[in-house]
Each structure stands twice: as C-alpha cells, then as structure tokens.
Design a protein around this motif. Sequence first.
Motif, PDB file in Angstrom:
ATOM      1  N   VAL A 100      20.564  23.259 -12.349  1.00  0.00           N
ATOM      2  CA  VAL A 100      21.305  22.737 -11.436  1.00  0.00           C
ATOM      3  C   VAL A 100      20.022  21.666 -11.038  1.00  0.00           C
ATOM      4  O   VAL A 100      18.657  21.754 -10.431  1.00  0.00           O
ATOM      5  CB  VAL A 100      21.576  23.259 -10.301  1.00  0.00           C
ATOM      6  CG1 VAL A 100      22.120  22.368  -9.111  1.00  0.00           C
ATOM      7  CG2 VAL A 100      22.129  24.220  -9.882  1.00  0.00           C
ATOM      8  N   SER A 101      20.920  20.342 -11.866  1.00  0.00           N
ATOM      9  CA  SER A 101      19.608  18.946 -11.299  1.00  0.00           C
ATOM     10  C   SER A 101      20.272  18.953  -9.695  1.00  0.00           C
ATOM     11  O   SER A 101      20.723  18.725  -9.168  1.00  0.00           O
ATOM     12  CB  SER A 101      20.638  18.020 -12.436  1.00  0.00           C
ATOM     13  OG  SER A 101      21.595  17.922 -12.119  1.00  0.00           O
ATOM     14  N   SER A 102      19.194  17.876  -9.957  1.00  0.00           N
ATOM     15  CA  SER A 102      19.116  17.333  -7.957  1.00  0.00           C
ATOM     16  C   SER A 102      20.317  16.827  -8.304  1.00  0.00           C
ATOM     17  O   SER A 102      20.254  16.681  -6.501  1.00  0.00           O
ATOM     18  CB  SER A 102      17.693  16.153  -8.086  1.00  0.00           C
ATOM     19  OG  SER A 102      16.148  17.400  -8.731  1.00  0.00           O
ATOM     20  N   THR A 103      20.840  15.925  -9.166  1.00  0.00           N
ATOM     21  CA  THR A 103      21.992  15.432  -8.574  1.00  0.00           C
ATOM     22  C   THR A 103      23.482  15.708  -8.083  1.00  0.00           C
ATOM     23  O   THR A 103      24.036  15.874  -7.222  1.00  0.00           O
ATOM     24  CB  THR A 103      22.154  13.936  -9.730  1.00  0.00           C
ATOM     25  OG1 THR A 103      20.683  13.417  -9.806  1.00  0.00           O
ATOM     26  CG2 THR A 103      23.796  13.540  -9.248  1.00  0.00           C
ATOM     27  N   ALA A 104      23.324  17.110  -8.926  1.00  0.00           N
ATOM     28  CA  ALA A 104      24.536  18.255  -8.948  1.00  0.00           C
ATOM     29  C   ALA A 104      24.181  19.281  -7.817  1.00  0.00           C
ATOM     30  O   ALA A 104      25.000  18.959  -7.034  1.00  0.00           O
ATOM     31  CB  ALA A 104      24.318  18.869 -10.201  1.00  0.00           C
ATOM     32  N   GLY A 105      22.730  19.315  -7.915  1.00  0.00           N
ATOM     33  CA  GLY A 105      22.437  20.323  -6.280  1.00  0.00           C
ATOM     34  C   GLY A 105      22.281  19.240  -4.951  1.00  0.00           C
ATOM     35  O   GLY A 105      23.125  19.981  -4.321  1.00  0.00           O
ATOM     36  N   MET A 106      22.339  18.175  -5.067  1.00  0.00           N
ATOM     37  CA  MET A 106      22.934  17.515  -3.938  1.00  0.00           C
ATOM     38  C   MET A 106      23.761  17.687  -2.958  1.00  0.00           C
ATOM     39  O   MET A 106      24.683  17.577  -2.057  1.00  0.00           O
ATOM     40  CB  MET A 106      22.212  16.173  -3.344  1.00  0.00           C
ATOM     41  CG  MET A 106      20.833  15.686  -3.712  1.00  0.00           C
ATOM     42  SD  MET A 106      20.274  14.573  -3.833  1.00  0.00           S
ATOM     43  CE  MET A 106      18.493  14.448  -4.627  1.00  0.00           C
ATOM     44  N   GLN A 107      24.979  17.299  -4.568  1.00  0.00           N
ATOM     45  CA  GLN A 107      26.307  16.972  -4.022  1.00  0.00           C
ATOM     46  C   GLN A 107      26.995  18.379  -3.456  1.00  0.00           C
ATOM     47  O   GLN A 107      27.648  18.592  -2.841  1.00  0.00           O
ATOM     48  CB  GLN A 107      27.321  16.771  -5.796  1.00  0.00           C
ATOM     49  CG  GLN A 107      27.107  15.158  -6.060  1.00  0.00           C
ATOM     50  CD  GLN A 107      27.431  14.509  -6.899  1.00  0.00           C
ATOM     51  OE1 GLN A 107      27.465  16.138  -7.916  1.00  0.00           O
ATOM     52  NE2 GLN A 107      27.311  13.295  -7.721  1.00  0.00           N
ATOM     53  N   ALA A 108      26.648  19.406  -4.261  1.00  0.00           N
ATOM     54  CA  ALA A 108      26.692  20.722  -3.796  1.00  0.00           C
ATOM     55  C   ALA A 108      26.609  20.812  -2.220  1.00  0.00           C
ATOM     56  O   ALA A 108      27.347  21.741  -1.544  1.00  0.00           O
ATOM     57  CB  ALA A 108      26.687  21.600  -4.745  1.00  0.00           C
ATOM     58  N   THR A 109      25.186  20.102  -1.823  1.00  0.00           N
ATOM     59  CA  THR A 109      24.228  20.931  -0.974  1.00  0.00           C
ATOM     60  C   THR A 109      25.601  20.001   0.087  1.00  0.00           C
ATOM     61  O   THR A 109      25.699  20.754   1.299  1.00  0.00           O
ATOM     62  CB  THR A 109      23.468  19.849  -0.930  1.00  0.00           C
ATOM     63  OG1 THR A 109      22.489  21.660  -0.865  1.00  0.00           O
ATOM     64  CG2 THR A 109      22.462  21.109   0.914  1.00  0.00           C
ATOM     65  N   VAL A 110      25.572  19.480   0.060  1.00  0.00           N
ATOM     66  CA  VAL A 110      26.839  17.993   1.217  1.00  0.00           C
ATOM     67  C   VAL A 110      27.987  18.155   1.597  1.00  0.00           C
ATOM     68  O   VAL A 110      28.399  18.072   2.048  1.00  0.00           O
ATOM     69  CB  VAL A 110      26.415  16.361   0.263  1.00  0.00           C
ATOM     70  CG1 VAL A 110      27.671  16.001   1.524  1.00  0.00           C
ATOM     71  CG2 VAL A 110      24.757  16.283   0.432  1.00  0.00           C
ATOM     72  N   ALA A 111      28.720  19.051  -0.026  1.00  0.00           N
ATOM     73  CA  ALA A 111      29.656  19.268   0.339  1.00  0.00           C
ATOM     74  C   ALA A 111      29.871  20.646   0.566  1.00  0.00           C
ATOM     75  O   ALA A 111      30.847  21.041   1.454  1.00  0.00           O
ATOM     76  CB  ALA A 111      30.638  19.711  -1.294  1.00  0.00           C
ATOM     77  N   THR A 112      29.282  21.670   0.486  1.00  0.00           N
ATOM     78  CA  THR A 112      29.280  23.066   0.761  1.00  0.00           C
ATOM     79  C   THR A 112      28.587  23.916   2.640  1.00  0.00           C
ATOM     80  O   THR A 112      29.024  25.122   2.484  1.00  0.00           O
ATOM     81  CB  THR A 112      29.620  24.078  -0.147  1.00  0.00           C
ATOM     82  OG1 THR A 112      28.172  23.870  -1.027  1.00  0.00           O
ATOM     83  CG2 THR A 112      30.270  23.730  -1.695  1.00  0.00           C
ATOM     84  N   SER A 113      27.344  23.586   2.317  1.00  0.00           N
ATOM     85  CA  SER A 113      26.431  24.138   3.131  1.00  0.00           C
ATOM     86  C   SER A 113      26.567  24.072   4.699  1.00  0.00           C
ATOM     87  O   SER A 113      26.522  22.791   5.084  1.00  0.00           O
ATOM     88  CB  SER A 113      25.218  23.540   2.562  1.00  0.00           C
ATOM     89  OG  SER A 113      23.840  23.851   3.735  1.00  0.00           O
ATOM     90  N   SER A 114      26.669  24.933   5.114  1.00  0.00           N
ATOM     91  CA  SER A 114      26.538  25.304   6.731  1.00  0.00           C
ATOM     92  C   SER A 114      25.769  24.657   7.601  1.00  0.00           C
ATOM     93  O   SER A 114      25.795  24.173   8.604  1.00  0.00           O
ATOM     94  CB  SER A 114      27.119  26.681   7.085  1.00  0.00           C
ATOM     95  OG  SER A 114      26.549  27.266   6.711  1.00  0.00           O
ATOM     96  N   LEU A 115      24.208  24.549   6.598  1.00  0.00           N
ATOM     97  CA  LEU A 115      22.784  24.425   7.259  1.00  0.00           C
ATOM     98  C   LEU A 115      22.484  22.987   7.073  1.00  0.00           C
ATOM     99  O   LEU A 115      22.208  21.799   7.970  1.00  0.00           O
ATOM    100  CB  LEU A 115      22.085  24.874   6.225  1.00  0.00           C
ATOM    101  CG  LEU A 115      22.106  26.172   6.684  1.00  0.00           C
ATOM    102  CD1 LEU A 115      21.125  27.214   5.690  1.00  0.00           C
ATOM    103  CD2 LEU A 115      22.550  26.652   8.433  1.00  0.00           C
ATOM    104  N   PHE A 116      23.626  22.069   5.961  1.00  0.00           N
ATOM    105  CA  PHE A 116      23.148  21.390   6.058  1.00  0.00           C
ATOM    106  C   PHE A 116      23.050  19.955   7.186  1.00  0.00           C
ATOM    107  O   PHE A 116      22.673  19.273   7.440  1.00  0.00           O
ATOM    108  CB  PHE A 116      23.951  20.222   4.493  1.00  0.00           C
ATOM    109  CG  PHE A 116      23.802  18.917   3.778  1.00  0.00           C
ATOM    110  CD1 PHE A 116      22.684  18.323   3.710  1.00  0.00           C
ATOM    111  CD2 PHE A 116      24.665  17.620   4.524  1.00  0.00           C
ATOM    112  CE1 PHE A 116      22.707  17.527   3.771  1.00  0.00           C
ATOM    113  CE2 PHE A 116      24.543  16.314   4.153  1.00  0.00           C
ATOM    114  CZ  PHE A 116      23.153  16.128   3.927  1.00  0.00           C
TER     115      PHE A 116
END
Length: 480
Positions: A291-307
């Motif tokens: 998972v690239s950093s760019t894709a990882g950031m987008q996924a984290t912003v969209a789904t992580s409850s901790l973010f």
Amino acid sequence: MEQWESSPRKPTPRRSLFSLKRDKSKPKASSKSTSPGTPPSSAKQQQPPLLQHASTREPPSQGVRPASVDVIKPAQARAVGGHMDPAIYRATTTAPVNIAVIKYWGKRDSHLNLPSNSSLSVTLNQRDLCTLTTASCSPKFQNDTLTLNNVSQPLDNVRTQACFRELRLLRHDLEAADPSLPALSTFPLRINSSNNFPTAAGLASSAAGFAALVRAIADLYELHQPPEQLSRIARQGSGSACRSLFGGYTAWHMGVRVDGSDSMAAAVAPVSHWPSMRALILVISDAKKDVSSTAGMQATVATSSLFATRAADVVPQRMGQMVAAIEHKDFSTFAFLTMRESNSFHATCADTWPPIFYLTDTSRAAIRVVEAINAAEGQMVTAYTFDAGPNAVIFFEEKHQSLVLATFRAIVGHVPGWPRVDNEARATTSYHAVQTDANVAEELRAGVSRVIMTSVGEGPRRVQDHLVDGQGNLLRKEEP
C-alpha cells in the motif's frame, strides 16, 4: 563513497514566513480551493512556545541573492553548424533525507498536498544520504527533461509540473522587474539527479529529490525567496520534501488557509544546537510497499476511527513536547515521544479498513532490541521510529554510540554498511553488547540486509559537481 565539495554560498538569514506576492496583472497558477500518554518527568520543564504562526510574524527583510549561476557562454564565439552555440545556464545542489519523529499522515487537500497535522523531523547527514541535482536551461534545449540515476523519468506528473510552474512564475517576476536579466523562465529545463545511496535500499528518497529539484532551480533562477517560502513549493512535489530544505531539526506547520499559503516548513533548531544526535538505519526490505503512502493516507482518513483524535489532539500536544525536548536537548523525552509517536502512527494504519501493516516481524525484532538496550541501561538511551515501511531508524546520542552499535553489530554484523560505521565509531567491536533474546536476534539477523550509520546534518548545499557538461550533455555517474 564520493563526497562533493561545496562552493561557498552566503548563508540565508533567518526570516519570517510570508505569502508569495505577484502582480495582479500576471497570471497565477490555478489551485483548488487516543490519549497521547505522559512523557517522563524530565519533560516537565517549561515548554517554549511553538514557532509563531505565519500570520503573526514580521515582514521579511530583503532576500539575499544566491551565488551567481554558472553560465557557459558560446565557446569563444564558436560557430556550431553555422550558428552560434547559445549559452547554457546551470546550478547544482545537494539536499538531505529527513526522518520524521512526529509523523505526517493524512491530507486535508490532496491537490495542494496539505497535511492533516503538523510534523517534525531530524535532517540526516548528506555524506551518507543525499540527492545531487543539476538544473540547467538553455534556448538550445528542445523541451523539459528529467533523469534520475541516468534513467529518463516521465514529466507528466502533476506534482513535478506544479514545482516547475511556481518556480518559473517567481523567475518571471524578476525578469519583468529587470528587463536586463536573461529570460530563463522561457527556456526549457533539464533536471539531472543522482542519489549517493542505493535506490534499491528501500529508503524514501522523494523528500531529498524534490528538495534538491526546488533548491537547484531556485539557485539557477537566482531567486530571493528564503527556505520557508521555497518549502511551500517543495511541499507540492512531496509533502516531506519541505522539511528537507532545512538542516538540523525542522517543523512542517500544517497551516489553516484554504490556499495552503501558510503550510510550510521552518527551522526548530540548527545542527549546532544538538550535534550529538546519531542514527543507525536498519534496511529490512527494498520491496515495493503493498500500500503506497498516498493510498494509505487516503484510506486512513476515510476509515480510521483513531485518525481524527490523533490529528486534532495527540499530534498537537506532542509537537509542543518535542520542541521542548529539542530545546533542552532532553534525549529521554525525545526518545519517549519518538517511540510513542511511531506506535501511534502504525496503530492508526492498523485501524484503517482494510488494515495496513507496514511493519514486519523483523521490524518488531528491532523494537525488542531497542527495549533491551534501554532496560539494561535503566534509562532511555536509544529510540526507534518507522515511517510507512519496515525499515527501522534507531536514534541515540554520541555518548551511547559504542553500546548501541556493539549490540546491533553482534546480531547483524554480516550485512553491508559496517565498514563505514567502523570509520565513524572505533572500538564498537570491543564494547560489551547487550544480550538479547535468541529468537529476537535470529529474526533480526535473517531480516536485515544493510545498515547505514549517520547523524543529524545540514540542509541543501550549492556545489560545483555538475551532472551535465558545458554543452548540456549528461555526465554519467554510477549508482553506489
């Protein structure tokens, strides 16, 4: 490993951050609009205020023009094919890698590369890790080109184009104000870059790469802007690149403005303030990330409850604590915050859906060795941190260098990189190594492929080791 001799450049005085101003009649580039834990008691010293917000600072003083650009005139008025060979302008710069101890993860605006939180990094010594870039331009060139380690790279990347556009606009402003200047902003650019470390080492080089690109073109164009302003441009190429325009310890302030004009880097402390900081890099994998950093950031912003909690509460508190630790050269607090921050970042990745796992069993073995060293000493004398990948960066102070290196060499002494370490730190082989769990040692021994010993270092340097000759032709440099 080759070292490049730097030519003297006037140091840029510390200046305030300010917004880039253009004549309204000129076209503008388009733009789209957990509990952090408590540090050890040594952190309870009075904390200094964070660097002032850009909008509260004084206006900048007049910029210092860089050293004169290298101009290759027509060779004694020599004719080439019946025509005069036009002048070639060139400038060459090195830029360092930086390692974030307060992590940047998540974007509030992907188009402008605006982060969701501020971050803070340690700049590494360019003798060990840097990018060398020559920027040249001439009316004889046909179009913009870019090469990395002698390999041509595509230029359709919007981030690279954003850097070119912003820098050309700044040069155009100078030319409009002084018609006697050569119209460099209208000439095609040739960007040639080379790394002094193996690209296959799996170390993120985009920060050094874009910082070197921006600084080299700025020197070529003889721009007046200080590093803070140039960091806004480098940020559009690679977010972390804005921090590589500085040496020592650097903060990237996320900013709040929609146009990103206040999202830029600024120095926290120079190398001379805390020069004893050392780092041992354990290269664990050179494979492409799942998972690239760019894709990882987008996924984290969209789904992580901790973010959201991390960005709004945890990071701002840690930024203040880390600045205080650096000001007081308090390694115990620096180490505590660095490790907790790395853990928090990777916990947020694991909380993403689907979960993102950048660390490997070897990464976790490196963590256990650091814990063993600290336990044996009864205090925090070393710290680990991991970016979006498995490679470990181990921080420690010079006074504990023999202990840390002896412990890791006892486990991974068979891998490349130790000869340089031997030159840097004699007596590591005779120093008593901390004993570690056999299973942990075996995992680390099997998983580490290279070590790189380095230290805190300076920011970009103007050099004369050009990557193109006087005719604009590429001079080949072999990758180390």
